[in-house]
Design an enzyme around this catalytic site. Structure first.
Site, PDB file in Angstrom:
ATOM      1  N   GLY A   8     -37.436  -8.521   0.583  1.00  0.00           N
ATOM      2  CA  GLY A   8     -36.155  -8.171   0.376  1.00  0.00           C
ATOM      3  C   GLY A   8     -35.960  -7.832  -1.095  1.00  0.00           C
ATOM      4  O   GLY A   8     -34.829  -8.030  -1.841  1.00  0.00           O
ATOM      5  N   GLY A  11     -32.658  -5.941  -2.268  1.00  0.00           N
ATOM      6  CA  GLY A  11     -31.530  -6.833  -2.231  1.00  0.00           C
ATOM      7  C   GLY A  11     -31.063  -7.234  -3.672  1.00  0.00           C
ATOM      8  O   GLY A  11     -31.521  -6.778  -4.673  1.00  0.00           O
ATOM      9  N   ASP A  34     -39.463  -3.860   1.467  1.00  0.00           N
ATOM     10  CA  ASP A  34     -37.936  -4.031   2.032  1.00  0.00           C
ATOM     11  C   ASP A  34     -38.210  -3.256   3.185  1.00  0.00           C
ATOM     12  O   ASP A  34     -38.910  -2.566   3.550  1.00  0.00           O
ATOM     13  CB  ASP A  34     -37.085  -3.560   0.799  1.00  0.00           C
ATOM     14  N   ILE A  35     -37.148  -3.639   4.145  1.00  0.00           N
ATOM     15  CA  ILE A  35     -37.169  -2.736   5.158  1.00  0.00           C
ATOM     16  C   ILE A  35     -36.605  -1.230   5.062  1.00  0.00           C
ATOM     17  O   ILE A  35     -36.823  -0.566   6.123  1.00  0.00           O
ATOM     18  CB  ILE A  35     -36.002  -3.546   6.136  1.00  0.00           C
ATOM     19  N   TYR A 139     -25.024 -19.378   8.618  1.00  0.00           N
ATOM     20  CA  TYR A 139     -25.858 -19.343   7.144  1.00  0.00           C
ATOM     21  C   TYR A 139     -26.459 -20.749   6.865  1.00  0.00           C
ATOM     22  O   TYR A 139     -27.611 -20.823   6.493  1.00  0.00           O
ATOM     23  CB  TYR A 139     -24.912 -18.573   6.364  1.00  0.00           C
TER      24      TYR A 139
END
Ligand code: AKB
Length: 314
Positions: A8, A11, A34-35, A139
Site C-alpha cells: 500500500g 496510499g 502497490d496495486i 472496518y
C-alpha cells in the site's frame, strides 16, 4: 541495516512512510509495493502487488531479502461500509497473506489498527488501552480481528508483530480517500482554494487526530524498540489532539480570518464517527516505547496551510 517491504505504498500513509524509511535506512533498502503504478517516477525499488495474492507477496519479499514487512494496504472506514465484502476480502485477506509472509520468512511485522476498532460501548473519553471493543462497522470488525490475529501470530508462531491504533491522520502529500476523518484534510484544501468548507461531519463530533510526521515517527520508534519493553505489541493507542470541525475551523480562522464552515452531514460517516471515541489515553505507548507527539492542533494547522498554499500555487 533493515530491508523493509511496504504494501500500500502509494496510499495516504504509505507514500510518506516510504520517504521516511528511505531517509532512515537507505533508498535501496525499502521496497515499495502497490496495486497500481506510481504516477510519477519513484526514487527507489517499486513492484506491483495486489495484497490478495499471497504467493506473489512472499516471493517479492524473499527476492528482495526483506527482514521487515510493513503492511499498509487497506480499505478505510467509509469505503468499507459501502462495500463490506470487498473490505473483508482486502483487509482480512491481505493481512493474513502479510502475516503468512512474515511467518514464512521470519520478518518483523507492522500493520496499523485504528480508532475504528472501538465501538459505541467503549468509554468515549480518555479511552483506555484495554477496554471494550465491539465496533459496529465492517472496518472496525476488520481492525479488531487484525489486532487479535497479530497477537495470535506472535504467541503461536513467534512473529515479531507490532502495531498502533491510529487516529485520523492529517497530511498534505496524499489524500486519504474513503475515511471518516477525511474532513480534517479536505477542509485545508477548501480553505486555501475557496475560503469556505461544508463539513460532512457535524459540529460537536470530537475525534482523535495526528499530524503525519508524528505518525511516521511513531512507526519507526515502535519498530526500533527493544521487544522486551513491549507488553501490548499490536494495538497501542496513539493520539496527538482531539477536536470537532468547529474547533478546527476556528484554528484555521487564525490564519484566514474570513474562513467559513457550514454543515451538510453525511449520515453514514456521521454514524461511524459517533461510534468512535472522543479522545484516547495513550499512556501505554508512552510508557512502553516512549511515544510522544510533537504537533498540537495549532502547529499542525500552521504547517498544513503553509504546505497546501505552496502546493496549490505550484
Ligand atoms: C478512517 O477515517 O477510516 C481512518 C481511520 C481513523 O482509521 N482515517
Amino acid at each position: 541495516m533493515k530491508k523493509i517491504m511496504v504494501t500500500g505504498a502509494l496510499g495516504q500513509i504509505g507514500s510518506e512512510l516510504i520517504v521516511k524509511l528511505r531517509n532512515e535506512y537507505g533508498t535501496d533498502n525499502v521496497l515499495a509495493t502497490d496495486i497500481r503504478e506510481p504516477q510519477t517516477e519513484m526514487d527507489g525499488p517499486f513492484a506491483i502487488l495486489d495484497v490478495t495474492d499471497g504467493d506473489k507477496m512472499t516471493a517479492l519479499a524473499k527476492e528482495f531479502g526483506a527482514d521487515t514487512l510493513m503492511h499498509m494496504a487497506a480499505l478505510l472506514s467509509a469505503r468499507a461500509e459501502e462495500n463490506p465484502m470487498l473490505a473483508w476480502n482486502l483487509n482480512m485477506g491481505g493481512l493474513v497473506n502479510a502475516l503468512e509472509t512474515a511467518r514464512a520468512l521470519n520478518l518483523q511485522f507492522f500493520t496499523p489498527s485504528s480508532i475504528g476498532s472501538f465501538g459505541p460501548s467503549t468509554p468515549k473519553d480518555h479511552t483506555p488501552q484495554d477496554t471494550f471493543q465491539r465496533p459496529t462497522t465492517m472496518y472496525g470488525i476488520n481492525k479488531v480481528s487484525g489486532e487479535l490475529l497479530c497477537d495470535y501470530y506472535y504467541h503461536k508462531f513467534g512473529v515479531d508483530t507490532r502495531g498502533v491504533r491510529f487516529p485520523g491522520l492529517i497530511s498534505y502529500v496524499a489524500q486519504p480517500g474513503g475515511g471518516t476523518t477525511d474532513y480534517a484534510v479536505d477542509i485545508f484544501y477548501k480553505a486555501v482554494e475557496d475560503g469556505n468548507y461544508t463539513s460532512f461531519i457535524a459540529e460537536g463530533t470530537y475525534m482523535d487526530m495526528m499530524y503525519m510526521p508524528d505518525a511516521l515517527q511513531a512507526i519507526v520508534d515502535l519498530m526500533e524498540t527493544d521487544a522486551d519493553n513491549l507488553i501490548h505489541r499490536n494495538a497501542f493507542n496513539v493520539t496527538a489532539m482531539s477536536f470537532d470541525p468547529a474547533e478546527l475551523a476556528a484554528a484555521i480562522r487564525k490564519h484566514i480570518p474570513s474562513f467559513e464552515i457550514a454543515y451538510d452531514v453525511d449520515p453514514v460517516r456521521q454514524s461511524i464517527a459517533d461510534s468512535w471515541p472522543n479522545s484516547l489515553d495513550c499512556s501505554a505507548a508512552e510508557a512502553e516505547w516512549g511515544f510522544q507527539a510533537t504537533y498540537d492542533m495549532d502547529a499542525m494547522v500552521t504547517d498544513m496551510l503553509e504546505k497546501i498554499r505552496e502546493k496549490v500555487n505550484a
